[in-house]
Design an enzyme around this catalytic site. Structure first.
Site, PDB file in Angstrom:
ATOM      1  N   LYS A 185       0.856  -1.193   0.000  1.00 16.47           N
ATOM      2  CA  LYS A 185       0.000   0.000   0.000  1.00 16.47           C
ATOM      3  C   LYS A 185       0.889   1.238   0.000  1.00 16.47           C
ATOM      4  O   LYS A 185       1.873   1.300   0.744  1.00 16.47           O
ATOM      5  CB  LYS A 185      -0.882  -0.024   1.255  1.00 16.47           C
ATOM      6  CG  LYS A 185      -1.913   1.111   1.325  1.00 16.47           C
ATOM      7  CD  LYS A 185      -2.783   0.984   2.584  1.00 16.47           C
ATOM      8  CE  LYS A 185      -3.872   2.038   2.648  1.00 16.47           C
ATOM      9  NZ  LYS A 185      -4.693   1.925   3.871  1.00 16.47           N
TER      10      LYS A 185
ATOM     11  N   SER B  65      -9.621   1.931   2.881  1.00 16.09           N
ATOM     12  CA  SER B  65      -8.760   2.662   1.974  1.00 16.09           C
ATOM     13  C   SER B  65      -7.746   1.793   1.251  1.00 16.09           C
ATOM     14  O   SER B  65      -7.167   2.224   0.268  1.00 16.09           O
ATOM     15  CB  SER B  65      -8.003   3.749   2.744  1.00 16.09           C
ATOM     16  OG  SER B  65      -7.155   3.157   3.719  1.00 16.09           O
TER      17      SER B  65
ATOM     18  N   SER C 115      -9.898  -0.331   7.081  1.00 16.52           N
ATOM     19  CA  SER C 115      -9.270  -0.180   5.765  1.00 16.52           C
ATOM     20  C   SER C 115      -8.572  -1.408   5.223  1.00 16.52           C
ATOM     21  O   SER C 115      -8.209  -1.449   4.053  1.00 16.52           O
ATOM     22  CB  SER C 115      -8.282   0.991   5.781  1.00 16.52           C
ATOM     23  OG  SER C 115      -8.982   2.210   5.726  1.00 16.52           O
TER      24      SER C 115
END
Lengths: 482, 477
Positions: A76, A151, A175
């Site tokens: 990420k 996210s 997330s």
């Protein structure tokens, strides 16, 4: 090669069935040919990846390979990776090449894993749909018109679409778990303090936690083995020995006490998800578990508590993005005030600005007691509810999300509607507990996630539960054919 | 109308730790800009602070030195404001639960009275960097070497009533923090910086007037000047029927002027809240005891001991113990010279004058306590007079050797040979017969004249006591 779990890849590399270089080339080729559809990656680090793969192959040849040496992973784009653009999904950091490495990615790299690139996310991890990224929305491979969740949507899609065998995500209010649920993969948010936050760009510092997003619970255990542990650079990481998270995977679940919070099955939950979750719970009963209804009475209050605390912390965490030292700076500032105002107005997107304003307001003189202090009191009560419940049951189960993936654009004009989608995941971060999402079925062709919440540092138990479920079911093996 | 000045001080003291309060960068002064700023100091995304235990130990030591309550559960908060030399956009500091609670400092005033100034609290925090406004062609430079240097901010109650008291207090604080080794005391390098809160009120009034805060004064002199200026300004305004605006002011030591920086209305809302990246600082009694055990003799205890053991006056004891270096030097001189009173006089007199005139630190001066002690021993055993001793001292500062070597080389030994002195006395009487007769007739005042004349022709080397004795005997004879 590309449909294998990292356990299988590790075995293939160990047996010499294929090399890390071949594997890495295949994944890079797949990303190149398919990611235009999904937009899961912000940066693909071909050269770094091939160099790391070569090193991994040499290491294996020298007899020094660890289990995951040579296995690719996607990261990420919230983890600082030295020499690689680390954007956090924001225009603010579009030009930021991190000069240092996060502890989590350093540990992966020390284990010989090969980073394929940096995945898309909601800007500064603020969102539940990966739509607020400066780099455009990521699309869900199960239905390209829907969001992948957020996210960590880019990481979820990279794994779900087979562009990476595993990925690293972060979870502040869901997330990791929510995109894992939306994309049909396994995601684990560890106990707060289990994985170092050093080098992980902060959103809500007291809530943020990095963790694996994987095809299976077993794979998640392998990654957690690598990234968990005390870090002297993170005062909030826990100085507690790391267990082997794969050791208990095969333990039987006989006698496991499961609590189902009645608040997680109330109105607002879609029937399709309710049915899938109930079926999954029945599966656990078949595996020897007992089930009882419990209560987490402040579940609804976790939304206002979270949406005070996280923005409050974010509002100051993001103050450093001022155009002075790195990152975006507006053109031709007239003076200091102008530089600050325009740099931040132009560099941040709408949702980030909204949360900075909410957080700033909540911490303001005269409002602090009514908002921030009250939210902290709520937080302690929510935590106490979990402690009480977990004195009685081993784990808590329920849906990860109230609905399946929604259409791109459907909720991003209505922030409160989006915030309500986090209702089952937020409280776990407020309490600092570990939580996991497992694929447990489909509703209208979209994956459904089962959330399993355990006591502090019970990751081994959660992964054991996940592995046993995945041994008995095949939901986790379903692949999208987008 | 008679006015009373009310002053409270906030003092920033840089703690002399090797590394910064939340990062491993060096705190050394004077390095090239930004060479002592690592990822943490630059506030790169993703960095985290780790609290330096040395800063805690020094803050606790300060608390113990001022007899304060020590916060066993203190924690850090973020104070939010934007400024280019504040890299994170917040300062990590303490507000609700500081490390040092209520304490006090006793100050000896010029009039000989002792005054107690109460300390409200002292908290740990990080220093900001520096903004450099010259040499950048209309832009500003930022140097983050100082960013993250550990500070304690000491906040007094409004107990101070004049600029002189403020300076006396500040000097005492300087003595304390240097004596216990928590600060290098280098004012010119910003190691101690003062904010002064000043208000005035009609004498006898119990209510406080509106105050102003003058920030960042880095010398005792500037502090004194700034207070005088501000007190005058406030009295002028009030006597003209105006009212004081609560504001922050800046004093310019070069132009001796001050200006308003911002009013209360323009003040920041700092939005303090507990820093989620740092754990609460929890300490126990045994930690505090361990620090107490490492404390050197505190300044007040030293003063008492000097009075008791060396029979010094309160004033002398305070002056000599104002710095650790002077106190140690004095004790060395007293020990080797065998006369504490003379040692005190010389340390405070000639020796201090010499240091001041040459802008020297004790550590860097050529005179050792043993040498000054030897000089005093020679005065005591009548080898030289006090006056000649000054000549010897001068030669010592010029590096001409030990007192004994100098006395020998220059032939400065006092003349104690009675015959030689008597010859000189006779010579002086013969040259001044009229006066001698007048003195004989009862004009005692002339004694000084005759002694002086004899000393003059002896080039100061005659023993004045003996000269006096011999003249007395001539008068009787």
């Amino acid at each position: 090669m590309l449909n294998k779990t990292i356990k299988q890849l590790a075995d293939g590399l160990a047996s010499g069935e294929f090399s890390s270089t071949e594997l890495t080339q295949d994944y890079l080729a797949k990303i190149k040919s398919e990611d235009a559809k999904y937009n899961a990656f912000i940066t693909v680090t071909d050269e770094h990846a091939l160099a790391a793969a070569k090193t991994a192959d040499e290491r294996r040849a020298a007899g020094k390979a660890e289990v995951l040496t040579g296995v690719p992973i996607a990261i990420k784009d919230i983890f600082c990776t030295q020499g690689v653009k680390t954007s956090c999904g924001s225009k603010m950091l579009d030009n930021f090449i991190a000069p240092y490495e996060s502890t989590a990615t350093q540990k992966l790299s020390d284990a010989g894993m090969v980073s394929l690139g940096k995945t898309n996310l909601d800007e500064f991890a603020m969102g539940s749909s990966t739509e607020s990224s400066f780099y455009g929305p990521t699309r869900n491979p199960w239905n390209l018109d829907t969001v992948p969740g957020g996210s960590s949507g880019g990481s979820a899609v990279a794994v779900a679409a087979g562009m990476a065998p595993v990925a690293l995500g972060t979870d502040t209010g869901g997330s990791i778990r929510q995109p894992a649920a939306f994309c049909g993969i396994t995601g684990l948010k560890p106990t707060y303090g289990r994985v170092s936050r050093w080098g992980m760009i902060a959103y809500g510092s007291s809530l943020d936690q990095g963790g694996p997003m994987a095809q299976t619970a077993e794979d998640a255990a392998l990654i957690l083995n690598t990234i968990a542990g005390f870090d002297p650079k993170d005062s909030t990481s826990m100085d507690k020995p790391v267990e082997d998270y794969t050791a208990q995977l095969n333990a039987p679940l006989t006698g496991l006490k499961i609590g189902l919070p009645k608040e997680y099955f109330g109105s607002g939950l879609s029937d399709g998800i309710r049915n899938a979750v109930i079926d999954a719970v029945k599966q656990f009963e078949k595996l020897g578990a007992t089930v009882k209804e419990i209560s987490l009475p402040r579940t609804e209050l976790s939304i206002p508590a979270y949406y005070i605390i996280a923005p409050a912390e974010a509002s100051t965490n993001l103050s450093r993005f001022d155009g002075v030292r790195y990152g975006y700076r507006c053109e031709d500032p007239k003076d200091l005030e102008d530089m600050y105002t325009r740099t931040r107005s132009e560099g941040f997107g709408t949702e980030v600005k909204r949360r900075i304003m909410v957080g700033t307001y909540a911490l303001s003189a005269g409002y602090y007691d009514a908002y921030y202090r009250k939210a902290q009191q709520l937080r302690r009560m929510i935590k106490q509810d979990f402690v009480t419940a977990l004195a009685d049951v081993d784990v808590i189960m329920g849906p990860t999300t109230p609905s399946t993936a929604w259409n791109i654009g459907a909720k991003n004009q209505d922030p409160v509607a989006m915030y309500l989608e986090d209702i089952y995941t937020l409280s776990v971060n407020l309490a600092g507990l570990p939580g996991m999402s497992l694929p447990c079925g489909f509703h209208d062709g979209l994956p459904v996630g089962l959330q399993v919440i355990g006591n502090y540092f019970s990751e081994a138990k959660l992964l054991n539960i996940g592995h046993q479920f995945q041994t008995a079911t095949d939901w986790h093996t379903k692949k999208p054919n987008a | 109308m008679q006015w009373e000045t009310v002053i409270g001080l906030e003092i920033h003291v840089q703690l002399s730790t090797r590394t910064k309060i939340f990062s491993g960068s060096s705190t050394a002064f004077g390095a090239e800009p930004n060479t002592q700023a690592n990822a943490v100091d630059l506030a790169l995304p993703g960095i985290l602070p780790v609290f330096n235990e040395q800063a805690l130990a020094k803050a606790v030591a300060f608390g113990l030195a001022i007899d304060a309550e020590i916060g066993k559960q203190s924690f850090f908060e973020r104070k939010n404001y934007f400024y280019p030399d504040l890299p994170k956009g917040y300062q990590t500091t303490q507000l609700e639960a500081p490390i040092v609670g209520r304490g006090h400092v006793d100050v000896l005033l010029d009039n000989g009275e002792s005054k107690r100034v109460r300390i409200h609290h002292a908290h740990l925090e990080e220093d900001a960097g520096k903004s450099l406004h010259e040499d950048f062609h209309g832009m500003s430079g930022i140097d983050l070497n100082r960013a993250g240097t550990p500070l304690i901010e000491i906040v007094t109650e409004p107990d101070i009533r004049s600029a002189a008291e403020a300076v006396a207090f500040a000097k005492k604080l300087h003595t304390i923090v240097t004596a216990i080794g928590i600060c290098d005391g280098e004012m010119s390098q910003g190691s101690m910086r003062f904010d002064v809160n000043v208000s005035v009120r009609p004498k006898g009034s119990e209510t406080l007037g509106t105050r102003t805060e003058t920030k960042n004064l880095n010398s005792f002199k500037f502090m004194e000047e700034a207070i005088h200026l501000e007190v005058e300004r406030q009295i002028d305004i009030l006597e003209d029927g105006g009212s004081i605006i609560q504001e922050t002011r800046l004093y310019n030591g070069d132009t001796k002027t001050a200006r308003s920086m911002r009013s209360k209305e323009e003040a920041n809302d700092y939005r303090y809240f507990p820093c989620p990246d740092l754990l609460p600082v929890v300490i126990d009694e045994s930690y505090i005891d361990a620090i107490r055990d490492t404390l050197p003799e505190l300044p007040d205890a030293k003063v008492s001991r000097f009075i008791r053991d060396y029979d010094l006056t309160d004033y002398d004891a305070n002056v000599l113990s104002a710095s650790q270096a002077m106190a140690d030097f004095f004790e060395g001189v007293a020990k080797s010279g065998g006369d504490a009173k003379l040692a005190a006089n010389w340390c405070m007199g000639e020796f201090s004058k010499y240091l001041n005139q040459n802008n020297l630190e004790i550590e860097a001066n050529p005179i050792t306590p043993e040498n000054l002690g030897q000089l005093i021993a020679r005065i005591k055993d009548n080898t030289i007079s006090g006056k000649i001793a000054k000549t010897v001292f001068q030669a010592m500062t010029d590096g001409e050797g030990t007192p004994d070597q100098i006395i020998e080389a220059k032939g400065l030994k006092q003349v104690t040979d009675t015959g030689a002195i008597e010859a000189m006395v006779d010579e002086v009487i013969a040259a001044n017969l009229d006066q001698f007769e007048e003195m004989k007739a009862g004009k005692d005042k002339l004694m000084g004249f005759f002694v002086g004349q004899v000393m003059k022709i002896s080039k100061g080397q005659a023993n004045p006591g003996q000269v006096n004795q011999i003249i007395q005997s001539k008068l009787k004879g």
